[in-house]
Design an enzyme around this catalytic site. Structure first.
Site, PDB file in Angstrom:
ATOM      1  N   GLY A  77       0.826  -1.210   0.000  1.00  0.00           N
ATOM      2  CA  GLY A  77       0.000   0.000   0.000  1.00  0.00           C
ATOM      3  C   GLY A  77       0.850   1.245   0.000  1.00  0.00           C
ATOM      4  N   ASN A  78       0.246   2.382   0.280  1.00  0.00           N
ATOM      5  CA  ASN A  78       1.002   3.634   0.401  1.00  0.00           C
ATOM      6  C   ASN A  78       0.308   4.532   1.430  1.00  0.00           C
ATOM      7  OD1 ASN A  78      -0.871   5.570  -1.049  1.00  0.00           O
ATOM      8  ND2 ASN A  78      -0.537   4.046  -2.665  1.00  0.00           N
ATOM      9  N   HIS A  79       0.926   5.658   1.742  1.00  0.00           N
ATOM     10  CA  HIS A  79       0.460   6.506   2.846  1.00  0.00           C
ATOM     11  C   HIS A  79      -0.611   7.524   2.459  1.00  0.00           C
ATOM     12  CE1 HIS A  79       3.156   4.909   5.810  1.00  0.00           C
ATOM     13  NE2 HIS A  79       4.193   5.091   5.019  1.00  0.00           N
ATOM     14  N   SER A  80      -1.200   7.405   1.283  1.00  0.00           N
ATOM     15  CA  SER A  80      -2.240   8.368   0.904  1.00  0.00           C
ATOM     16  C   SER A  80      -3.410   8.310   1.891  1.00  0.00           C
ATOM     17  CB  SER A  80      -2.755   8.045  -0.506  1.00  0.00           C
ATOM     18  OG  SER A  80      -3.897   8.828  -0.779  1.00  0.00           O
ATOM     19  N   ALA A  84      -3.763   7.704  -5.217  1.00  0.00           N
ATOM     20  CA  ALA A  84      -2.367   7.266  -5.309  1.00  0.00           C
ATOM     21  C   ALA A  84      -2.385   5.788  -5.673  1.00  0.00           C
ATOM     22  CB  ALA A  84      -1.656   7.488  -3.975  1.00  0.00           C
TER      23      ALA A  84
END
Ligand code: CTP
Ligand code: CA
Length: 225
Positions: free
Chosen positions: A33-36, A100
């Site tokens: 995943g990512n931090h969006s 994102a």
């Protein structure tokens, strides 16, 4: 150039907004995943709604509150996000892609939890479909397509490349260089770049104010059609 909510300048228009991260499943218990946070996309969806648009929000996992009256489509992976966008793109006048989206996803999903073994482990990944570029190819001249660019270096050149390559009407460059701007903050430092090369540089602002600025540009584009 503030827009007046009372005038409902976007009434009769349908908008599609993407927001949040994507989660790419590795096995039943893990993902990439990512931090969006989703904050930027939710703010755009809310502002478009306030200005009279009918809004569909395709969102990856986010803790943001869904604005009342906005139609939420919950997605997880880049593939889900693509499918949701394909369902709604043709009927949308305005499309804002603030999600994102993962650029890579595991090339194979493991049905069972992957057990640890060697010290060094690598996981094969494959490219996802660039949703924005795909929509850019399908775009008609009655649609307004807005993308984002998240850059840490060569910001303007990279953003201009994405604007042209993805056939966008304008791109919102998100500067990650300064403190207070980016993924999990409440503020963003943006530059809007238009197709003719015009650049509009803004101060560090709340994401709600950034959403307002983006909507001013969307309306200007609608008037130019
Ligand atoms: N985007 C998309 N689908 C992807 C990747 C990105 O629709 N698979 C969209 C994002 O929503 C954003 C824009 O493309 O509006 C730019 O995303 P960004 O990550 O900045 O650019 P990329 O084209 O993915 O290039 P890179 O990450 O290599 O800089
Ligand atoms: Ca990317």
């Amino acid at each position: 150039s503030e827009l007046n909510e009372v005038d409902k300048p976007f009434s009769g228009l349908k908008a599609l907004v993407t927001a949040g991260p994507t989660y790419e499943a590795i096995d039943p218990v893990r993902f990439i995943g990512n931090h969006s946070s989703g904050k930027m996309g939710y703010a755009v969806a809310k502002r478009l709604r306030d200005l009279g648009a009918t809004v569909t929000l395709a969102s990856g996992p986010s803790h943001e509150i869904v604005p009342e009256g906005v139609d939420l489509i919950k997605v997880r992976s880049a593939a889900d996000m693509l499918a949701a966008c394909q369902d709604h793109f043709q009927s949308s006048h305005i499309v804002v892609m603030s999600a994102a989206v993962a650029d890579y996803t595991p090339s194979e999903y493991a049905d069972q939890k992957i057990k640890k073994k060697e010290d060094l482990f690598s996981l094969p990944l494959k490219r996802t479909t660039d949703i924005l570029a795909t929509l850019g190819q399908q775009k008609t001249d009655q649609q307004t397509l807005v993308g984002f660019a998240l850059e840490t270096n060569d910001e303007l050149a990279n953003a201009k490349g994405k604007l042209a390559r993805k056939n966008l009407d304008f791109i919102v460059l998100n500067s990650m260089k300064d403190a207070g701007a980016g993924f999990s903050t409440d503020t963003n430092h943006i530059t809007i770049i238009e197709r003719d090369g015009q650049e509009h540089r803004y101060e560090l602002k709340s994401k709600d104010e950034v959403a307002s600025d983006i909507c001013v540009h969307i309306l200007a584009h609608r008037h130019s059609l």
